[in-house]
Structures are given as C-alpha cells and as structure tokens.
Write an enzyme that holds these catalytic residues in place. Structure first.
Site, short mmCIF file in Angstrom:
data_model
loop_
_atom_site.label_atom_id
_atom_site.label_comp_id
_atom_site.label_asym_id
_atom_site.label_seq_id
_atom_site.Cartn_x
_atom_site.Cartn_y
_atom_site.Cartn_z
N ARG A 101 0.74 -1.17 0.03
CA ARG A 101 -0.03 -0.31 -0.23
C ARG A 101 0.86 1.49 -0.24
NH1 ARG A 101 -3.65 -2.19 -2.15
NH2 ARG A 101 -5.67 -2.53 -1.59
N GLU B 142 -2.78 7.83 -5.99
CA GLU B 142 -2.93 7.36 -6.40
C GLU B 142 -4.20 7.45 -7.28
OE1 GLU B 142 -3.03 2.72 -6.40
OE2 GLU B 142 -1.19 3.25 -5.38
N HIS C 71 0.03 0.52 -9.13
CA HIS C 71 -0.72 -0.24 -9.49
C HIS C 71 -1.06 -1.30 -10.08
CE1 HIS C 71 -3.54 -0.17 -5.48
NE2 HIS C 71 -2.56 -1.59 -5.64
#
Ligand SMILES: NC(=O)C1=CN([C@@H]2O[C@H](COP(=O)(O)OP(=O)(O)OC[C@H]3O[C@@H](n4cnc5c(N)ncnc54)[C@H](O)[C@@H]3O)[C@@H](O)[C@H]2O)C=CC1
Ligand SMILES: O=C(O)CCC(=O)C(=O)O
Length: 526
Positions: A230, A259, A278
């Site tokens: 994360r 993000e 990601h």
C-alpha cells in the site's frame, strides 16, 4: 429485481453471476458527486481500487446492502460508516495473492538485473552490456515485512531461489515462520541485515510511514526496497532523498500515497527506481478469481444468505452457519422479548450460551441477541452488521457467558437485561422440529411458543386470580389463544404467560395491575 452498480472494471465472469439475480449497471469513472447522486437506487456496489466509497457516498446509500471489493485492501471504503449503516463490506482475501506475490518477485528480479532500463536501452537502438551488470539474489537476504498470504508466498519462492529469509510480523507464530523456513526478527535487524526488503502489510496507523528517513538510514548501502502493498507505508519524500543521494541501492514501487500518481519527484529518479501503476493484482487469473469470489458473495447477500468474507461481520463457514441459523432466530426473539420486558434505556445485557452453543463459533448468537434487543427501538435500521456498534453507542454493557453443561434442553440461550422496568431474564430453546420455546421467564419455568401479541403477569399464586384476569380480558373483548402459569412453589410467586390474538387495547394493563395479587404486568409484541 435488485440493482447492482459495478463502478470499476471487473472481469465478465463476475458480471455473469450478478446478472442471474439482479439488474447490473456498469458505470466506471464516476466522481464522488456522481456516485452519491445515483447510489440510492442500488442494493449492491461492486468495486476495485479505483472507486472511493467515502462517508458521503455511504450516507446517501439508503438501499445499499453490500459493498463488494474485488481485491484485498478495503482502504478505499469507509468501512466504519458502512458498518454504522448496516452495510456488509466483503472482499476477496485470496483471489489475487499469487498475482501480487509474483509482482513483488518480478520487481525484485527487475531491480537486481536492471531489466526495465536495459529494455529501454535496446529499444533506443543501443547495445550496451557494461552498464547493466546485475547481482544475483542467490544467497542474499530477503527481509519480508508482513508474513500473511502474499508475504508467505514471496518467502517460499525466495527460499526456493536460495535466499535467506528474515521476517517481521508481530502477529505470526514462531511455528508458522519455521514452516516457511523464515527467521523472525525485529524490524531493526530486518532493516540492517537485508539485501532486499519487501512489504506485505496493510496500511494502518502503525504502518503509515513505517519506511521513513530513520529506517532508510539503517539499511545497507546496496539494499533494495519493494512496495507492492500500500502507498503511504513508505514516506515518498524520504525515499526520494535517500535514492537521490545513493544511500540505498534502489526501490520498486507499485503503490503510492496518492493514486493515480500525479506530479512526483520519484518520476525524476534514474535507473535506481522502478514504478508500476498498481499492477499487483493485474493478471487475467487474479481478475477472474476476485470477480467470481466477490460476485458470488453479492449474489448470496441479495438472496438473504451470509457472505463468506465479510470484513465488518464475522465470516462463518457454511457448516457453522447451518448449525447456527435456527438459533439466530431464537436469540433474536429472546433479545426482542427481554428488551420489551426490561423497558427503555437498557443498560446491560447478559447473554449466556448453554450446552453445545457454549463454543466460540456461536459468537454470532450474541450479535443476534443484541439485534433483537434493539429491534424495538431501531426497527429495520439494526442488523447483524451494526447491532454491536449500536449497542455500544447506547452504553449497553454486554456480558457474555458460556456454560457447556446441559440443563433441561440440550442447547439453550439465557438473556438477562436491566432497563427502566428493572431486571428481567428469559431462557429459550428449540424443539426437535426447530420450533422456538420460551422455557423460563424471570426464573419461572414455562414452555410457550412466542406469539405476535403476549401478556405476562407476575403475581401471587392464589386461587381465583387466573379467572379474574381471564374475565377482565373478556370484558375488553381480548381473545386468549393460550395461557400458562409458571411457578416455583405452590402459592408462591408465579408468572402467567398469555398469547392473545390482537394487541392489548389501551387501558387494560392498568386494570390488570389493580387485580389483587398481581405485582406486575407487561405486554409484548414479537
Ligand atoms: N499491489 C496490489 O495490487 C495488491 C496489494 N495488496 C496488498 O498487500 C497487502 C498484504 O496482503 P495479504 O498478504 O493478502 O494480507 P494478509 O492479511 O494475509 O497479510 C498481512 C500481514 O501483515 C501483518 N501485519 C499487520 N500489521 C503489521 C505490522 N504493523 N507490522 C508487521 N506485520 C503486520 C499481519 O499479521 C498479516 O500477517 C495488503 O496491504 C493488500 O492490500 C494485495 C493484493 C494486491
Ligand atoms: O484491484 C486492484 O487492481 C488492486 C488490488 C489491490 O490492491 C488489493 O487487492 O488490495
């Protein structure tokens, strides 16, 4: 027909499952305001990491029963608000484990062999072999922070590649670490002795900025750090400075504090950093797994069945659920009954699970008792998700006890509540055919099924009293369906339980209280 909103791109396999039970609308790229505006129409929401299910969205979600996160992390869902509103939040805890672990391993090998830069160099027309001398991972030390599902797989593969594995995870047993061939160490040792450090922990208050200027300063000059867990676990400014000054060997990041990654100094760094958008869960296999896993849970919840991976209610195996289902009804009915007997402002509830129900898997019966207790005040607003939190907020002191000894019935539930009408206790059990029986009221043995409308009196067991109450009810045109008296000693204190066909008319209760020998009377609707 139920309506499901799918607001991120998920695999078609999940959509097919949802379409069997609901109308499915796919609307991706919604802003918070757009999602807030349409969410009241929907019974279920299916997302990946793109949609932010904020407090504002949840406030507006008046019909939402479930939020399904096709993935592991639910940090893009305001779970506390969902819980308060009684919305189940489910995820897919294992569907993308291998994908995320393999991405972390790919990052490690890419860092050690400069693959992204070498690739760019060849594509740019060069044939430069000198600039890309790598290093082997064989016999190097890999520090795994978080030895859960993904961390364990990374550790196993690392071990198979001949690496020494150090691990830090305060919630993992020595036995589990031994099984995986890892040495459990504290964080400082992991930082200072590892050649590669890989993070596989959730982002929590404790893990935010775990990798900061101080921890980076403890690492070896050639150490390489990988984050496929994360964003926000690494302080990005501190990492930038450390890499710019060449104080560690490199970093590979799949996740970022914000993000999509916007303007960032990290983009300016050279070949000592690898950045991916990601992609940890982005394999065809993982996307099918998570979509099916979550869609099945949404389908089940819409059909009134439990979800297997709820993050805000205890997950139950189908076997346990099968055993508990009839007792959930019993616990709820008894909670409702004792709540009405105890009156308003209940300050405590004692739940005693007896016989086979005394094992820990019966915990949901405590929640069901609370749901029943609060149902008079909160009606459909209370459910299995928010019952405990609603009770806590009302200051209801919950005491749970377990007694495995078998009393009159093999499995029974005893509830005792204290409210404005004093302390009241009820016990109930199930007959062989699953019918509910109330088996004691305030310690007096009875054997009555619950009824929509009931009347309870506490009185002295003296001749004529039952007749007087019967006549009084007759005068008010109240039809008695059944009547039972429970007493411990002849002519002592007793309880009378009457099932009546309609609600007790206004004014009858004070008249009953005037009958000589009656000490208290209660009317209840179940
Ligand atoms: N990049 C991506 O696309 C993906 C990222 N993830 C992320 O990877 C992470 C790990 O996922 P899983 O292995 O499935 O979770 P998991 O729950 O199986 O493992 C997490 C481990 O972290 C440990 N842990 C918790 N707090 C800790 C602390 N303060 N210090 C050290 N250890 C701590 C727990 O004991 C547990 O063993 C999660 O943050 C998840 O969101 C998961 C899938 C895909
Ligand atoms: O849905 C995705 O692609 C992200 C997966 C992820 O981060 C997770 O499952 O925690």
């Amino acid at each position: 027909m139920a309506k499901v909103l799918v607001s991120d791109s998920v695999d078609e396999a999940g959509i097919k499952i949802l379409s069997q039970v609901a109308q499915v609308d796919i609307k991706t790229g919604l802003s918070e305001d757009e999602l807030t505006a349409i969410i009241p129409e929907y019974d279920a929401l299916m997302i990946r990491s793109g949609t932010k299910v904020t407090e504002k969205v949840i406030q507006a979600a008046d019909n939402l029963k479930i939020i399904g996160r096709a993935g592991v992390g639910v940090d893009n869902v305001h779970v506390a608000s969902a819980t308060r509103k009684g919305i189940v939040v489910v995820n897919s805890p294992e569907g993308n484990t291998i994908a995320a672990a393999e991405h972390a391993l790919a990052m490690m090998l890419s860092l050690s062999r400069h693959i992204p830069d070498a690739n760019q160099s060849v594509k740019g027309g060069k044939w430069d072999r000198k600039s890309y001398i790598g290093s082997e991972v064989y016999k190097k030390t890999l520090g795994v922070v978080g030895l859960g599902k993904i961390g364990s797989h990374v550790a196993k593969v690392g071990k198979a590649m001949g690496m020494k594995i150090l691990a830090y995870d305060p919630f993992i047993s020595q036995e589990r670490a031994n099984q995986l061939g890892c040495t459990l160490v504290d964080l400082d040792i992991l930082f200072s002795e590892s050649d590669y450090i890989t993070l596989h922990i959730p982002k929590t208050k404790e893990t935010a900025n775990l990798i900061n200027a101080q921890s980076l300063a403890k690492m070896k000059p050639h150490a390489r750090i990988i984050n496929c867990a994360r964003g926000g676990i690494i302080d990005e400014d501190a990492l930038y400075e450390t890499l710019k000054e060449g104080k560690i060997g490199g970093a590979a990041l799949d996740v970022f504090a914000s993000e999509p990654l916007g303007e960032s100094k990290l983009r300016e760094l050279g070949n000592n950093i690898i950045l991916t958008p990601h992609l940890g869960a982005s394999t065809a296999e993982a996307q099918v797994n998570v979509a099916i896993d979550v869609a099945e849970q949404i389908r089940d919840v819409l059909l009134g069945l439990p979800a297997r991976s709820a993050v805000n209610i205890p997950g139950l195996s189908p076997d346990v659920m099968e055993k508990l289902r009839p007792y959930m009804r019993l616990a709820e009915t008894l909670g409702n009954l004792v709540g009405q007997l105890a009156g308003d402002r209940v300050e405590s509830l004692n739940v005693k699970l007896q016989g086979d129900l005394a094992d820990n898997s019966s915990q949901p019966l405590v929640t069901a008792s609370l749901k029943g207790l609060l149902s008079k005040a909160l009606r459909e607003r209370v459910n299995y998700v928010n019952a405990a939190i609603e009770a806590k907020e009302r200051g209801i002191h919950l005491v749970e006890t377990r007694d495995a000894t078998i009393k009159d019935y093999s499995n029974s539930i005893y509830l005792e509540a204290v409210g404005t009408k004093g302390t009241h206790a009820v016990t109930g059990a199930l007959l062989n055919d699953g019918e509910i029986r109330i088996t004691s009221i305030n310690g007096f043995p009875v054997n009555v099924p619950p009824n929509a409308y009931m009347l309870f009196t506490l009185h002295r067991d003296v001749p004529g009293i039952i007749g007087k109450i019967g006549s009084l009810l007759g005068n008010f045109n109240v039809n008695i369906a059944s009547m039972q008296v429970g007493r411990k000693i002849v002519r002592g204190d007793a309880v009378m339980v009457l099932s009546i066909d309609d609600p007790l008319p206004e004014g009858v209760l004070p008249e009953i209280l005037k009958v000589g020998g009656v000490t208290d009377a209660y009317t209840v609707s179940l």
